[in-house]
Design a protein around this motif. Structure first.
Motif, PDB file in Angstrom:
ATOM      1  N   ASP A 105      -2.502  42.774 -23.174  1.00 52.65           N
ATOM      2  CA  ASP A 105      -1.824  42.889 -21.879  1.00 52.65           C
ATOM      3  C   ASP A 105      -0.334  42.578 -22.006  1.00 52.65           C
ATOM      4  O   ASP A 105       0.440  42.874 -21.085  1.00 52.65           O
ATOM      5  N   ALA A 106       0.081  41.981 -23.119  1.00 55.28           N
ATOM      6  CA  ALA A 106       1.486  41.630 -23.305  1.00 55.28           C
ATOM      7  C   ALA A 106       2.341  42.814 -23.726  1.00 55.28           C
ATOM      8  O   ALA A 106       3.576  42.767 -23.626  1.00 55.28           O
ATOM      9  N   LEU A 107       1.718  43.881 -24.214  1.00 57.03           N
ATOM     10  CA  LEU A 107       2.464  45.032 -24.701  1.00 57.03           C
ATOM     11  C   LEU A 107       3.271  45.647 -23.554  1.00 57.03           C
ATOM     12  O   LEU A 107       2.698  46.067 -22.556  1.00 57.03           O
ATOM     13  N   PRO A 108       4.599  45.720 -23.664  1.00 59.13           N
ATOM     14  CA  PRO A 108       5.387  46.261 -22.553  1.00 59.13           C
ATOM     15  C   PRO A 108       5.215  47.772 -22.436  1.00 59.13           C
ATOM     16  O   PRO A 108       5.325  48.501 -23.423  1.00 59.13           O
ATOM     17  N   ILE A 109       4.970  48.230 -21.220  1.00 57.69           N
ATOM     18  CA  ILE A 109       4.677  49.639 -20.946  1.00 57.69           C
ATOM     19  C   ILE A 109       5.713  50.249 -20.007  1.00 57.69           C
ATOM     20  O   ILE A 109       6.310  51.275 -20.313  1.00 57.69           O
ATOM     21  N   ALA A 133      17.142  37.574 -31.008  1.00 58.32           N
ATOM     22  CA  ALA A 133      17.155  38.886 -31.650  1.00 58.32           C
ATOM     23  C   ALA A 133      18.532  39.521 -31.482  1.00 58.32           C
ATOM     24  O   ALA A 133      19.027  39.662 -30.364  1.00 58.32           O
ATOM     25  N   ALA A 134      19.136  39.933 -32.597  1.00 61.95           N
ATOM     26  CA  ALA A 134      20.428  40.621 -32.546  1.00 61.95           C
ATOM     27  C   ALA A 134      20.252  42.111 -32.330  1.00 61.95           C
ATOM     28  O   ALA A 134      21.140  42.773 -31.785  1.00 61.95           O
ATOM     29  N   ILE A 135      19.108  42.670 -32.783  1.00 62.84           N
ATOM     30  CA  ILE A 135      18.833  44.103 -32.685  1.00 62.84           C
ATOM     31  C   ILE A 135      17.519  44.289 -31.941  1.00 62.84           C
ATOM     32  O   ILE A 135      16.526  43.601 -32.219  1.00 62.84           O
ATOM     33  N   LEU A 136      17.500  45.241 -31.012  1.00 62.22           N
ATOM     34  CA  LEU A 136      16.296  45.594 -30.266  1.00 62.22           C
ATOM     35  C   LEU A 136      15.908  47.013 -30.627  1.00 62.22           C
ATOM     36  O   LEU A 136      16.659  47.955 -30.366  1.00 62.22           O
ATOM     37  N   HIS A 137      14.736  47.157 -31.237  1.00 55.88           N
ATOM     38  CA  HIS A 137      14.230  48.476 -31.638  1.00 55.88           C
ATOM     39  C   HIS A 137      13.302  48.979 -30.538  1.00 55.88           C
ATOM     40  O   HIS A 137      12.290  48.341 -30.225  1.00 55.88           O
ATOM     41  N   LEU A 138      13.634  50.152 -29.956  1.00 52.46           N
ATOM     42  CA  LEU A 138      13.009  50.564 -28.709  1.00 52.46           C
ATOM     43  C   LEU A 138      12.303  51.914 -28.790  1.00 52.46           C
ATOM     44  O   LEU A 138      12.827  52.873 -29.358  1.00 52.46           O
ATOM     45  N   HIS A 139      11.131  51.977 -28.194  1.00 50.32           N
ATOM     46  CA  HIS A 139      10.374  53.180 -27.881  1.00 50.32           C
ATOM     47  C   HIS A 139      10.172  53.198 -26.367  1.00 50.32           C
ATOM     48  O   HIS A 139      10.360  52.190 -25.694  1.00 50.32           O
ATOM     49  N   ALA A 140       9.725  54.334 -25.849  1.00 50.19           N
ATOM     50  CA  ALA A 140       9.345  54.431 -24.440  1.00 50.19           C
ATOM     51  C   ALA A 140       7.873  54.791 -24.337  1.00 50.19           C
ATOM     52  O   ALA A 140       7.290  55.353 -25.267  1.00 50.19           O
ATOM     53  N   THR A 170       0.037  55.563 -18.125  1.00 47.02           N
ATOM     54  CA  THR A 170      -1.023  55.558 -19.132  1.00 47.02           C
ATOM     55  C   THR A 170      -0.719  54.683 -20.342  1.00 47.02           C
ATOM     56  O   THR A 170      -1.623  54.365 -21.112  1.00 47.02           O
ATOM     57  N   GLY A 171       0.539  54.322 -20.535  1.00 49.80           N
ATOM     58  CA  GLY A 171       0.910  53.547 -21.713  1.00 49.80           C
ATOM     59  C   GLY A 171       1.045  54.364 -22.978  1.00 49.80           C
ATOM     60  O   GLY A 171       1.295  53.816 -24.050  1.00 49.80           O
ATOM     61  N   ARG A 172       0.904  55.676 -22.884  1.00 49.01           N
ATOM     62  CA  ARG A 172       0.991  56.532 -24.064  1.00 49.01           C
ATOM     63  C   ARG A 172       2.453  56.630 -24.529  1.00 49.01           C
ATOM     64  O   ARG A 172       3.369  56.723 -23.701  1.00 49.01           O
ATOM     65  N   PRO A 173       2.720  56.603 -25.834  1.00 47.51           N
ATOM     66  CA  PRO A 173       4.091  56.779 -26.315  1.00 47.51           C
ATOM     67  C   PRO A 173       4.696  58.073 -25.787  1.00 47.51           C
ATOM     68  O   PRO A 173       4.044  59.116 -25.770  1.00 47.51           O
ATOM     69  N   SER A 174       5.949  57.994 -25.352  1.00 47.69           N
ATOM     70  CA  SER A 174       6.613  59.148 -24.747  1.00 47.69           C
ATOM     71  C   SER A 174       7.999  59.340 -25.341  1.00 47.69           C
ATOM     72  O   SER A 174       8.735  58.365 -25.541  1.00 47.69           O
ATOM     73  N   PRO A 175       8.405  60.589 -25.581  1.00 45.77           N
ATOM     74  CA  PRO A 175       9.757  60.867 -26.063  1.00 45.77           C
ATOM     75  C   PRO A 175      10.743  61.167 -24.940  1.00 45.77           C
ATOM     76  O   PRO A 175      11.902  61.481 -25.217  1.00 45.77           O
ATOM     77  N   ASP A 176      10.339  61.099 -23.685  1.00 47.21           N
ATOM     78  CA  ASP A 176      11.123  61.561 -22.546  1.00 47.21           C
ATOM     79  C   ASP A 176      12.422  60.758 -22.398  1.00 47.21           C
ATOM     80  O   ASP A 176      12.381  59.555 -22.109  1.00 47.21           O
ATOM     81  N   PRO A 177      13.589  61.391 -22.566  1.00 44.34           N
ATOM     82  CA  PRO A 177      14.847  60.653 -22.407  1.00 44.34           C
ATOM     83  C   PRO A 177      14.991  59.996 -21.040  1.00 44.34           C
ATOM     84  O   PRO A 177      15.630  58.938 -20.923  1.00 44.34           O
ATOM     85  N   ALA A 178      14.412  60.605 -20.004  1.00 52.48           N
ATOM     86  CA  ALA A 178      14.523  60.018 -18.665  1.00 52.48           C
ATOM     87  C   ALA A 178      13.876  58.646 -18.597  1.00 52.48           C
ATOM     88  O   ALA A 178      14.349  57.757 -17.872  1.00 52.48           O
ATOM     89  N   LEU A 179      12.786  58.441 -19.339  1.00 54.84           N
ATOM     90  CA  LEU A 179      12.146  57.124 -19.365  1.00 54.84           C
ATOM     91  C   LEU A 179      13.036  56.106 -20.056  1.00 54.84           C
ATOM     92  O   LEU A 179      13.154  54.953 -19.614  1.00 54.84           O
ATOM     93  N   PHE A 188      15.511  52.078 -18.684  1.00 59.11           N
ATOM     94  CA  PHE A 188      15.675  50.699 -19.150  1.00 59.11           C
ATOM     95  C   PHE A 188      16.928  50.468 -19.992  1.00 59.11           C
ATOM     96  O   PHE A 188      17.421  49.343 -20.062  1.00 59.11           O
ATOM     97  N   LEU A 189      17.487  51.499 -20.628  1.00 57.03           N
ATOM     98  CA  LEU A 189      18.650  51.283 -21.494  1.00 57.03           C
ATOM     99  C   LEU A 189      19.855  50.708 -20.738  1.00 57.03           C
ATOM    100  O   LEU A 189      20.456  49.719 -21.199  1.00 57.03           O
ATOM    101  N   PRO A 190      20.270  51.281 -19.591  1.00 60.56           N
ATOM    102  CA  PRO A 190      21.424  50.698 -18.900  1.00 60.56           C
ATOM    103  C   PRO A 190      21.202  49.255 -18.472  1.00 60.56           C
ATOM    104  O   PRO A 190      22.123  48.431 -18.530  1.00 60.56           O
ATOM    105  N   ARG A 191      19.995  48.948 -18.038  1.00 60.09           N
ATOM    106  CA  ARG A 191      19.701  47.573 -17.605  1.00 60.09           C
ATOM    107  C   ARG A 191      19.823  46.605 -18.770  1.00 60.09           C
ATOM    108  O   ARG A 191      20.379  45.503 -18.613  1.00 60.09           O
ATOM    109  N   ILE A 192      19.345  46.998 -19.948  1.00 62.79           N
ATOM    110  CA  ILE A 192      19.464  46.140 -21.126  1.00 62.79           C
ATOM    111  C   ILE A 192      20.932  45.928 -21.476  1.00 62.79           C
ATOM    112  O   ILE A 192      21.385  44.804 -21.708  1.00 62.79           O
ATOM    113  N   LYS A 193      21.691  47.014 -21.493  1.00 60.20           N
ATOM    114  CA  LYS A 193      23.108  46.916 -21.856  1.00 60.20           C
ATOM    115  C   LYS A 193      23.887  46.034 -20.887  1.00 60.20           C
ATOM    116  O   LYS A 193      24.779  45.274 -21.292  1.00 60.20           O
TER     117      LYS A 193
END
Length: 312
Positions: free
Chosen positions: A25-29, A46-53, A58-67, A71-76
Motif C-alpha cells: 500500500d506504500a507504493l506511490p500511484i 535524497a539528492a536525486i529523484l528517479h521518477l516513473h508515472a 489502476t496503478g499500471r506503469p504509464s508513459p503519458d507525459p500529462a501524468l 507531479f513534476l512542477p509540484r516537486i520542482k
C-alpha cells in the motif's frame, strides 16, 4: 567537511514499473502520492529523484507525459532535488512511449538502460493469490517471455533526443558486465561525455547476480574501462538493497534506494514510504563517517545543467 568527490549521492527511485499495487500500500500511484513521497525523500537526504508515472486508477506503469506534468512542477516548486526521469518505462512500452515524457520535460537527468536483456519478474507472481487489479498477474507472469529491448540504435536515439538536444545527462543502468562494455563502445563513438554516471544493478533475474564478488568485478571492470572519467552508484534489488548500498558506500561509491527497487525496510518489514529507506541509508552512510551530497553538490559532481534549464 569532506571533499566534494567524497560525498555520497543518494538516489531515490520512487515507484518504477516492477512492483504492483497488490504488493504494498506504500507504493506511490497517484500524482499526489508521487509528489508527496518525492518531497519527503528529498527532505530525508535524497539528492536525486528517479521518477516513473502510473495510471492513477489502476496503478499500471504509464508513459503519458500529462501524468508526469501533474507531479513534476509540484516537486520542482517544493524542493531542489535533481529530477531524473526514466527512459526505461517498462518492457511492455515502445521506445517512443518511453521517450515521450522525458522529451517533454527536458530534465537534468534520465535513466538509460545499457543493453537488451531478459527482465524477468514472473517468480514474484507466485507470492500472491488475491490481486487488486486484473492487469497485475499477467503483467508479471508474461515477463518470462519478454525482452527488454535496448539496442545500440535505441541507445543512440535516446542520446540524440535528450543528451544532444537538451543537455540531459544520464544514469547509465548497467545490469551486467557486458553493459559496461556497451557504454565504453558508445563513448568511443562520441555519444557520451565524461564523467559518466554508472548505476550498477544486482539481483534482477536476467542480469548479474547479487553476489558481492560480482560488485567487486563490476567495479574493477569499470576502473579499467573508464579510468577516472566516471562516477558510480549501486542498486541492490529486493532484500539486497541495504547490504549492497552499505558495501558500495564502504567502497567509496554512491547509493540508490526506493520502492522501485525494494518494498522492504528490513527483514520481514515493509517500508512505510520512500523516505524511510532514504533515512536508513543516510544513517548507514553517516555512521561510516561519510557525508551525504546536497542536490547542488550532486549537480557539480555529475556536471548537470541545473534545475533552471528543464521543461517543467
Amino acid at each position: 567537511m569532506a571533499k566534494l568527490s567524497d560525498k555520497v549521492i543518494i538516489t531515490c527511485a520512487l515507484t518504477g514499473s516492477v512492483h504492483t499495487p497488490t504488493m504494498s500500500d506504500a507504493l506511490p500511484i497517484t500524482s499526489d502520492q508521487i509528489a508527496e513521497q518525492a518531497i519527503a525523500a528529498a527532505e530525508a537526504g535524497a539528492a536525486i529523484l528517479h521518477l516513473h508515472a502510473r495510471d492513477p486508477d489502476t496503478g499500471r506503469p504509464s508513459p503519458d507525459p500529462a501524468l508526469y506534468m501533474q507531479f513534476l512542477p509540484r516537486i520542482k516548486q517544493s524542493i531542489d532535488a535533481v529530477v531524473n526521469i526514466t527512459t526505461g518505462g517498462s518492457m511492455t512500452m515502445t521506445l517512443e512511449d518511453r521517450l515521450a515524457a522525458a522529451v517533454a520535460a527536458k530534465p537534468e537527468m534520465c535513466s538509460l538502460n545499457m543493453g537488451t536483456m531478459n527482465f524477468a519478474l514472473h517468480p514474484m507472481a507466485d507470492r500472491y493469490k488475491n490481486w487488486k487489479h486484473d492487469w497485475e498477474e499477467p503483467y508479471l507472469r508474461n515477463s518470462d517471455d519478454g525482452i527488454f529491448r535496448n539496442t545500440f540504435r535505441d541507445i543512440e536515439k535516446i542520446y540524440r533526443a535528450l543528451g544532444e538536444e537538451h543537455g540531459t545527462r544520464f544514469e547509465h543502468e548497467c545490469y551486467d558486465v557486458g553493459h559496461l562494455y556497451n557504454l565504453a563502445h558508445c563513448i568511443d563513438r562520441g555519444l557520451f561525455k565524461p564523467p559518466v554516471f554508472l548505476q550498477m544493478i544486482f539481483g534482477i533475474l536476467g542480469g548479474i547476480g547479487p553476489d558481492l564478488d560480482n560488485l567487486m568485478f563490476m567495479k574493477r571492470t569499470a576502473d579499467r574501462l573508464f579510468g577516472n572519467d566516471y562516477r558510480w552508484s549501486v542498486l541492490g534489488a529486493g532484500k539486497f538493497q541495504m547490504p549492497f548500498a552499505t558495501q558500495a558506500a564502504l567502497m567509496g561509491g554512491n547509493v540508490r534506494v526506493g520502492l522501485e527497487d525494494s518494498l522492504m525496510l528490513g527483514r520481514g518489514r515493509l517500508a512505510a514510504n520512500n523516505a524511510e529507506q532514504v533515512a536508513k541509508v543516510r544513517r548507514i552512510v553517516e555512521e561510516m563517517g561519510r557525508e551525504v551530497a546536497t542536490p547542488d553538490e550532486a549537480r557539480q559532481i555529475l556536471g548537470l545543467k541545473g534545475g533552471d534549464h528543464v521543461g517543467f
